[in-house]
Design a protein around this motif. Structure first.
Motif, PDB file in Angstrom:
ATOM      1  N   LEU A  23       0.825  -1.208   0.000  1.00  0.00           N
ATOM      2  CA  LEU A  23       0.000   0.000   0.000  1.00  0.00           C
ATOM      3  C   LEU A  23       0.855   1.253   0.000  1.00  0.00           C
ATOM      4  CD1 LEU A  23      -2.857  -0.838   2.513  1.00  0.00           C
ATOM      5  CD2 LEU A  23      -3.054  -0.493   0.063  1.00  0.00           C
ATOM      6  N   LEU A  24       1.940   1.246   0.757  1.00  0.00           N
ATOM      7  CA  LEU A  24       2.769   2.430   0.878  1.00  0.00           C
ATOM      8  C   LEU A  24       3.518   2.740  -0.407  1.00  0.00           C
ATOM      9  CD1 LEU A  24       4.170   1.954   4.475  1.00  0.00           C
ATOM     10  CD2 LEU A  24       2.378   3.497   3.710  1.00  0.00           C
ATOM     11  N   SER A  25       3.779   1.720  -1.257  1.00  0.00           N
ATOM     12  CA  SER A  25       4.504   1.988  -2.491  1.00  0.00           C
ATOM     13  C   SER A  25       3.570   2.140  -3.688  1.00  0.00           C
ATOM     14  CB  SER A  25       5.501   0.857  -2.746  1.00  0.00           C
ATOM     15  OG  SER A  25       4.795  -0.352  -2.966  1.00  0.00           O
ATOM     16  N   ALA A  26       2.283   2.056  -3.476  1.00  0.00           N
ATOM     17  CA  ALA A  26       1.340   2.154  -4.584  1.00  0.00           C
ATOM     18  C   ALA A  26       1.409   3.536  -5.214  1.00  0.00           C
ATOM     19  CB  ALA A  26      -0.084   1.873  -4.086  1.00  0.00           C
ATOM     20  N   ASP A  27       1.449   3.543  -6.540  1.00  0.00           N
ATOM     21  CA  ASP A  27       1.553   4.819  -7.253  1.00  0.00           C
ATOM     22  C   ASP A  27       0.244   5.595  -7.253  1.00  0.00           C
ATOM     23  OD1 ASP A  27       4.185   4.304  -7.866  1.00  0.00           O
ATOM     24  OD2 ASP A  27       3.694   3.326  -9.780  1.00  0.00           O
ATOM     25  N   GLN A  28      -0.868   4.906  -7.019  1.00  0.00           N
ATOM     26  CA  GLN A  28      -2.163   5.571  -7.080  1.00  0.00           C
ATOM     27  C   GLN A  28      -2.482   6.366  -5.817  1.00  0.00           C
ATOM     28  OE1 GLN A  28      -1.793   2.234  -7.321  1.00  0.00           O
ATOM     29  NE2 GLN A  28      -2.106   1.786  -9.484  1.00  0.00           N
ATOM     30  N   PRO A  80       0.062  11.758  -2.515  1.00  0.00           N
ATOM     31  CA  PRO A  80       1.223  11.960  -1.626  1.00  0.00           C
ATOM     32  C   PRO A  80       0.838  12.363  -0.207  1.00  0.00           C
ATOM     33  CG  PRO A  80       1.612  12.983  -3.760  1.00  0.00           C
ATOM     34  CD  PRO A  80       0.192  12.492  -3.766  1.00  0.00           C
ATOM     35  N   ALA A  81      -0.184  13.168  -0.053  1.00  0.00           N
ATOM     36  CA  ALA A  81      -0.611  13.571   1.295  1.00  0.00           C
ATOM     37  C   ALA A  81      -1.176  12.369   2.048  1.00  0.00           C
ATOM     38  CB  ALA A  81      -1.653  14.684   1.218  1.00  0.00           C
ATOM     39  N   MET A  82      -1.915  11.520   1.339  1.00  0.00           N
ATOM     40  CA  MET A  82      -2.462  10.313   1.967  1.00  0.00           C
ATOM     41  C   MET A  82      -1.328   9.360   2.334  1.00  0.00           C
ATOM     42  SD  MET A  82      -4.993   8.622   3.092  1.00  0.00           S
ATOM     43  CE  MET A  82      -6.511   9.200   2.395  1.00  0.00           C
ATOM     44  N   ARG A  83      -0.320   9.235   1.457  1.00  0.00           N
ATOM     45  CA  ARG A  83       0.825   8.372   1.748  1.00  0.00           C
ATOM     46  C   ARG A  83       1.514   8.847   3.023  1.00  0.00           C
ATOM     47  NH1 ARG A  83       3.584   8.421  -2.878  1.00  0.00           N
ATOM     48  NH2 ARG A  83       2.712   6.459  -3.567  1.00  0.00           N
ATOM     49  N   GLU A  84       1.649  10.146   3.189  1.00  0.00           N
ATOM     50  CA  GLU A  84       2.290  10.707   4.388  1.00  0.00           C
ATOM     51  C   GLU A  84       1.488  10.368   5.630  1.00  0.00           C
ATOM     52  OE1 GLU A  84       4.976  12.389   6.780  1.00  0.00           O
ATOM     53  OE2 GLU A  84       5.220  12.087   4.632  1.00  0.00           O
ATOM     54  N   ARG A  85       0.153  10.475   5.559  1.00  0.00           N
ATOM     55  CA  ARG A  85      -0.688  10.132   6.711  1.00  0.00           C
ATOM     56  C   ARG A  85      -0.580   8.651   7.038  1.00  0.00           C
ATOM     57  NH1 ARG A  85      -5.356  13.556   4.630  1.00  0.00           N
ATOM     58  NH2 ARG A  85      -6.310  11.573   4.165  1.00  0.00           N
ATOM     59  N   ILE A  86      -0.537   7.800   6.008  1.00  0.00           N
ATOM     60  CA  ILE A  86      -0.402   6.356   6.248  1.00  0.00           C
ATOM     61  C   ILE A  86       0.927   6.064   6.928  1.00  0.00           C
ATOM     62  CG2 ILE A  86      -0.117   4.111   5.124  1.00  0.00           C
ATOM     63  CD1 ILE A  86      -2.138   5.103   3.002  1.00  0.00           C
ATOM     64  N   LEU A  87       2.000   6.661   6.423  1.00  0.00           N
ATOM     65  CA  LEU A  87       3.321   6.447   7.019  1.00  0.00           C
ATOM     66  C   LEU A  87       3.346   6.899   8.477  1.00  0.00           C
ATOM     67  CD1 LEU A  87       5.660   7.533   4.093  1.00  0.00           C
ATOM     68  CD2 LEU A  87       5.519   5.272   5.132  1.00  0.00           C
ATOM     69  N   ARG A  88       2.710   8.040   8.751  1.00  0.00           N
ATOM     70  CA  ARG A  88       2.675   8.558  10.116  1.00  0.00           C
ATOM     71  C   ARG A  88       1.915   7.596  11.029  1.00  0.00           C
ATOM     72  NH1 ARG A  88       1.932  13.753   9.080  1.00  0.00           N
ATOM     73  NH2 ARG A  88      -0.269  13.476   8.651  1.00  0.00           N
ATOM     74  N   GLU A  89       0.770   7.074  10.549  1.00  0.00           N
ATOM     75  CA  GLU A  89      -0.032   6.150  11.354  1.00  0.00           C
ATOM     76  C   GLU A  89       0.704   4.838  11.589  1.00  0.00           C
ATOM     77  OE1 GLU A  89      -2.898   6.624  13.030  1.00  0.00           O
ATOM     78  OE2 GLU A  89      -2.704   8.702  12.408  1.00  0.00           O
ATOM     79  N   VAL A  90       1.323   4.306  10.555  1.00  0.00           N
ATOM     80  CA  VAL A  90       2.071   3.061  10.703  1.00  0.00           C
ATOM     81  C   VAL A  90       3.220   3.280  11.674  1.00  0.00           C
ATOM     82  CG1 VAL A  90       3.569   1.424   9.481  1.00  0.00           C
ATOM     83  CG2 VAL A  90       1.391   2.116   8.479  1.00  0.00           C
ATOM     84  N   GLY A  91       3.885   4.416  11.557  1.00  0.00           N
ATOM     85  CA  GLY A  91       4.988   4.738  12.465  1.00  0.00           C
ATOM     86  C   GLY A  91       4.524   4.855  13.903  1.00  0.00           C
TER      87      GLY A  91
END
Length: 180
Positions: free
Chosen positions: A49-54, A57-68
């Protein structure tokens, strides 16, 4: 008064209502399919999910923050479990839990620390702050009093005690004397 206005006939209104209903239902019919399940049963792993191109970028940042945050919370829980008297880890975990609006879990963490280190001023103060946030001022004040008995000159605990009294409407009560 001008009487040139014509009101629509009941048949015209019924036909328009029926047309509107059909036009509203047709697009929704494309959402449902008899051949495919409504929800995907295939799970996608977090790294995929984190490497998905679709992903935006803002959503990817939120996902990374939550996973972290989840990884950090697990690490802190493990640290507190291995060393129940580690007040630093317990307070970091408590701050994270309160930030996630999980104060009951934060109180449980502090309770476990207070079992291992019953008179720890920082743990007593932290639990008092959480109880104040929950509106349980009398219980918080009892903890502040205990902390001040152990360390009478602690200005942070004294400040939190005074705030708790003010929140509870008891600011006119005699306060514990500040030591010089």
């Amino acid at each position: 008064m001008n009487s040139n206005t014509v009101s629509p006939s009941p048949m015209f209104l019924r036909r328009n209502s029926l047309l509107f209903a059909v036009l509203a239902i047709l697009p929704l019919g494309g959402c449902a399919s008899w051949q495919k399940p409504a929800l995907s049963v295939q799970e996608t792993s977090s790294p995929e999910l984190l490497s998905a191109d679709q992903i935006d970028p803002a959503m990817r940042e939120r996902i990374l923050r939550e996973v972290g945050q989840d990884v950090q919370e697990r690490a802190l829980r493990d640290e507190v479990k291995q060393h129940p008297d580690n007040v630093d880890a317990a307070i970091r975990l408590t701050n994270a839990l309160v930030g996630q609006k999980r104060p009951h879990e934060a109180v449980e963490v502090l309770d476990s620390v207070l079992v291992a280190a019953p008179g720890n001023v920082r743990a007593l103060n932290a639990k008092g702050v959480i109880l104040d946030i929950e509106g349980r001022h009398d219980a918080a004040q009892a903890l502040y009093r205990r902390a001040l008995e152990n360390e009478p000159g602690n200005q942070m605990v004294q400040h939190n005690f005074n705030l708790s009294l003010a929140f509870n409407g008891k600011s006119k009560q005699p306060r514990l004397a500040r030591s010089q």
